[in-house]
Design a protein around this motif. Structure first.
Motif, short mmCIF file in Angstrom:
data_model
loop_
_atom_site.label_atom_id
_atom_site.label_comp_id
_atom_site.label_asym_id
_atom_site.label_seq_id
_atom_site.Cartn_x
_atom_site.Cartn_y
_atom_site.Cartn_z
N GLN A 94 0.83 -1.20 0.00
CA GLN A 94 0.00 0.00 0.00
C GLN A 94 0.87 1.26 0.00
N LEU A 95 1.95 1.23 0.77
CA LEU A 95 2.87 2.37 0.82
C LEU A 95 3.48 2.63 -0.56
N GLY A 97 2.13 1.78 -3.38
CA GLY A 97 1.03 2.30 -4.20
C GLY A 97 0.83 3.79 -4.02
N VAL A 98 0.90 4.26 -2.79
CA VAL A 98 0.78 5.70 -2.51
C VAL A 98 1.94 6.44 -3.16
N MET A 99 3.14 5.89 -3.07
CA MET A 99 4.29 6.52 -3.70
C MET A 99 4.12 6.62 -5.21
N LYS A 100 3.53 5.61 -5.82
CA LYS A 100 3.28 5.65 -7.26
C LYS A 100 2.34 6.79 -7.61
N GLU A 101 1.30 6.97 -6.81
CA GLU A 101 0.35 8.06 -7.06
C GLU A 101 1.03 9.41 -6.91
N ILE A 102 1.86 9.57 -5.90
CA ILE A 102 2.57 10.83 -5.68
C ILE A 102 3.53 11.10 -6.83
#
Length: 105
Positions: A94-95, A97-102
């Motif tokens: 999940q972390l 995944g968040v980095m990918k979005e950022i």
């Protein structure tokens, strides 16, 4: 074996303290990460201060984690208190995944 990996930047002293406190047997820097991965054996750990110190972009972070797992080892994120080989795999996913979005921003 516990391998530490650090990046020579303004956080170097903090990284080295955390890696030493974790009990790393060998601490490497910069371009040495592929050499560490080549040495890994089943049960070894690659410790890093924070996830963003592992590579320059999310795709490279994912490749490093995959390479470490392929060797039978795990990645220990000291700041995040996560181990890629533990029950927290989903949290790490999940972390990332968040980095990918950022990274898209």
């Amino acid at each position: 074996m516990k391998y530490g990996y650090a990046v020579r930047d303004n956080d170097l002293a903090m990284q080295l303290k955390a890696l030493n406190d974790f009990g790393c047997d060998d601490i490497r820097f910069g371009d040495d990460l592929p050499l560490v991965i080549d040495k890994l054996k089943q049960g070894d750990v690659v410790a890093v201060w924070r996830l963003d110190k592992l590579a320059n972009n999310v795709a490279a972070v994912e490749r490093v984690i995959e390479d470490v797992h392929r060797a039978g080892a795990s990645v220990e994120l000291l700041f995040e208190r996560l181990n890629s080989g533990s029950d927290y795999k989903e949290v790490l996913s999940q972390l990332i995944g968040v980095m990918k979005e950022i990274e898209k921003l």
